[in-house]
Design an enzyme around this catalytic site. Structure first.
Site, PDB file in Angstrom:
ATOM      1  N   ARG A 147       0.814  -1.212   0.000  1.00 39.78           N
ATOM      2  CA  ARG A 147       0.000   0.000   0.000  1.00 39.78           C
ATOM      3  C   ARG A 147       0.844   1.256   0.000  1.00 39.78           C
ATOM      4  NH1 ARG A 147      -4.684   0.046   4.371  1.00 39.78           N
ATOM      5  NH2 ARG A 147      -4.681   2.194   3.698  1.00 39.78           N
ATOM      6  N   LEU A 148       0.397   2.225  -0.759  1.00 32.18           N
ATOM      7  CA  LEU A 148       1.105   3.495  -0.841  1.00 32.18           C
ATOM      8  C   LEU A 148       1.163   4.202   0.513  1.00 32.18           C
ATOM      9  CD1 LEU A 148       2.308   5.236  -3.137  1.00 32.18           C
ATOM     10  CD2 LEU A 148       0.189   6.519  -3.081  1.00 32.18           C
ATOM     11  N   ALA A 149       0.156   3.957   1.320  1.00 34.35           N
ATOM     12  CA  ALA A 149       0.064   4.615   2.622  1.00 34.35           C
ATOM     13  C   ALA A 149       1.325   4.396   3.458  1.00 34.35           C
ATOM     14  CB  ALA A 149      -1.149   4.087   3.370  1.00 34.35           C
ATOM     15  N   LYS A 150       2.026   3.319   3.179  1.00 37.76           N
ATOM     16  CA  LYS A 150       3.216   2.996   3.970  1.00 37.76           C
ATOM     17  C   LYS A 150       4.397   3.907   3.641  1.00 37.76           C
ATOM     18  CE  LYS A 150       1.663  -0.852   5.974  1.00 37.76           C
ATOM     19  NZ  LYS A 150       1.121  -1.919   5.154  1.00 37.76           N
ATOM     20  N   ARG A 151       4.289   4.665   2.569  1.00 41.73           N
ATOM     21  CA  ARG A 151       5.436   5.474   2.148  1.00 41.73           C
ATOM     22  C   ARG A 151       5.700   6.656   3.065  1.00 41.73           C
ATOM     23  NH1 ARG A 151       7.868   5.023  -3.063  1.00 41.73           N
ATOM     24  NH2 ARG A 151       8.847   7.038  -2.777  1.00 41.73           N
TER      25      ARG A 151
END
Ligand code: GLU
Length: 320
Positions: free
Chosen positions: A248-252
Site C-alpha cells: 500500500r502506498l500509505a506505507k510510504r
C-alpha cells in the site's frame, strides 16, 4: 438527493492516496448534483490529533474540493466530528444489546495474536475472532470479569452475505467470514464499524465511495444496518494506489503528504491532473482543476485493479 462523504481519520497527514479517495468521492457526488459531507473520524481519540484534523480540511480546500456540511461549517446533521457523537453510539450499542446481539469478550491482545499465528486467517482488522467468549457460561464469565474489563462483540449470524458493489461488482462473503467483531473496546472506545454505520445512517448518506481496503468491513456494516433498522447506502470500493511491489502506498514516507508537496511548491492542479490520469478520468497527463473533471466523471472509468504508481510517476508528481 445523493449524499456522499469523505471521512478521514486525523491520525496522520493526508497523503496522495487519501487525496485520490477524496477526489473520487467528491466527483461521484458533484457529478450527480448531490451534497458532499466531511466527517472527522477521531473516534480513536488517543491516536487522533486536532491539529491534523485542521490540516486535512486545509489540504482538501487547497485541492479545490468543497463541501456542504462538515466540522468547520456545521450543517443539519452535526456535529461532524465523531468524538462529539458518543451518545449516538451509546444508544446504538444499547439497541444491539437489547436484542441479545452483543457479548462480553475477555480475550487479551496477546491471546488474539497467538490465535492469529494459528491458521484462522486475518481480516483487515486483525485476527479473525474464533468466538472463544461467545459461549461462556455465567460462571466462566464471572470468573473472567473479576480479572479484566471486557470488550463487546457482535454475534454474526450463520449465513452468507452478499451485495452489489458499484465498482467491485457482486461481493459474496461466506457465513462466519470475518468473525464476531468489536463494537466497543475494553478501554471504552466504540469501534469504527459501529460509529461509521451510525453516522452514515444519521447523516443520511446514500453513496459511500472509499478504498477497497475497507471492502471486507462492508458485510459487518451491512449486518449493523440490518440490526439497527437502517437502509444501507450504495457502496463503491475503488482499488488502491500501490507501490510496484504491491504494498500500500500509505506505507510510504512523508514526502507524499499533501503538506510536503504543497511546501515544495507543487500546485494542486498538478496533483489533481496526475491523480486523474492514473485513475482513468483524463486521457492526458496535464494540470487540471478538480471541478473540470465533474462533467465527464463515471465510476466505470476507474480501473478495476490496484493502480501501481512507479517512481517515474512519483518523480513527476513532485516536479513543479
Ligand atoms: N475513517 C476511515 C479511514 O480513514 C474511512 C471510513 C470510511 O470511509 O468508511 O480509513
Amino acid at each position: 438527493m445523493p449524499r456522499g462523504r469523505f471521512a478521514p481519520t486525523p491520525s496522520g497527514e493526508m497523503h496522495i492516496g487519501n487525496a485520490r479517495t477524496a477526489l473520487l468521492a467528491w466527483l461521484q457526488i458533484r457529478s450527480a448534483d448531490g451534497q458532499f459531507i466531511i466527517r472527522m473520524e477521531d473516534i480513536d481519540r488517543p491516536r487522533s490529533k486536532p491539529a491534523l484534523a485542521r490540516q486535512i480540511l486545509e489540504d482538501l480546500r487547497w485541492l479545490g474540493l468543497d463541501w456542504d456540511e462538515g466540522p468547520d461549517i456545521g450543517g443539519p446533521y452535526g456535529p461532524y466530528t465523531q468524538s462529539q457523537r458518543l451518545e449516538l453510539y451509546e444508544q446504538a450499542a444499547a439497541k444491539l444489546q437489547a436484542q441479545g446481539l452483543l457479548y462480553p469478550c475477555y480475550c487479551s491482545r496477546a491471546e488474539l495474536n497467538a490465535i492469529a499465528r494459528a491458521p484462522h486467517g486475518l481480516s483487515s482488522e486483525g485476527p479473525v475472532y474464533p468466538g472463544i467468549c461467545r459461549g461462556l457460561t455465567d460462571d466462566e464469565r464471572a470468573a473472567k470479569a473479576a480479572r479484566k474489563s471486557p470488550s463487546l462483540r457482535f454475534t454474526i449470524p450463520d449465513r452468507p452475505i452478499s451485495y452489489k458493489d458499484q465498482a467491485a461488482g457482486l461481493q459474496s462473503f461466506s457465513a462466519g467470514s470475518g468473525g464476531d467483531f468489536i463494537i466497543k473496546r475494553a478501554d471504552g472506545i466504540f469501534s469504527y464499524q459501529l460509529a461509521v454505520v451510525m453516522d452514515d445512517a444519521a447523516m443520511q448518506i446514500t453513496d459511500v465511495l472509499r478504498g477497497s481496503d475497507l471492502l471486507d468491513s462492508t458485510p459487518r456494516q451491512l449486518l449493523l444496518y440490518e440490526a439497527l433498522g437502517y437502509q444501507p447506502p450504495s457502496f463503491t470500493h475503488v482499488p488502491l494506489l500501490v507501490e510496484p511491489d504491491g504494498s500500500r502506498l500509505a506505507k510510504r514516507s512523508g514526502a507524499l503528504s499533501l503538506r510536503a508537496l504543497r511546501e515544495a511548491g507543487v500546485l494542486p492542479e498538478h496533483i489533481i491532473g496526475a491523480l486523474a490520469s492514473i485513475s482513468g478520468l483524463h486521457d492526458r497527463v496535464e494540470p487540471i482543476h478538480a471541478r473540470e473533471l465533474i462533467r465527464s466523471f463515471r465510476v466505470s472509468k476507474i480501473p478495476d485493479k490496484p493502480v501501481t504508481v512507479d517512481s517515474d510517476w512519483l518523480e513527476k508528481l513532485q516536479q513543479r
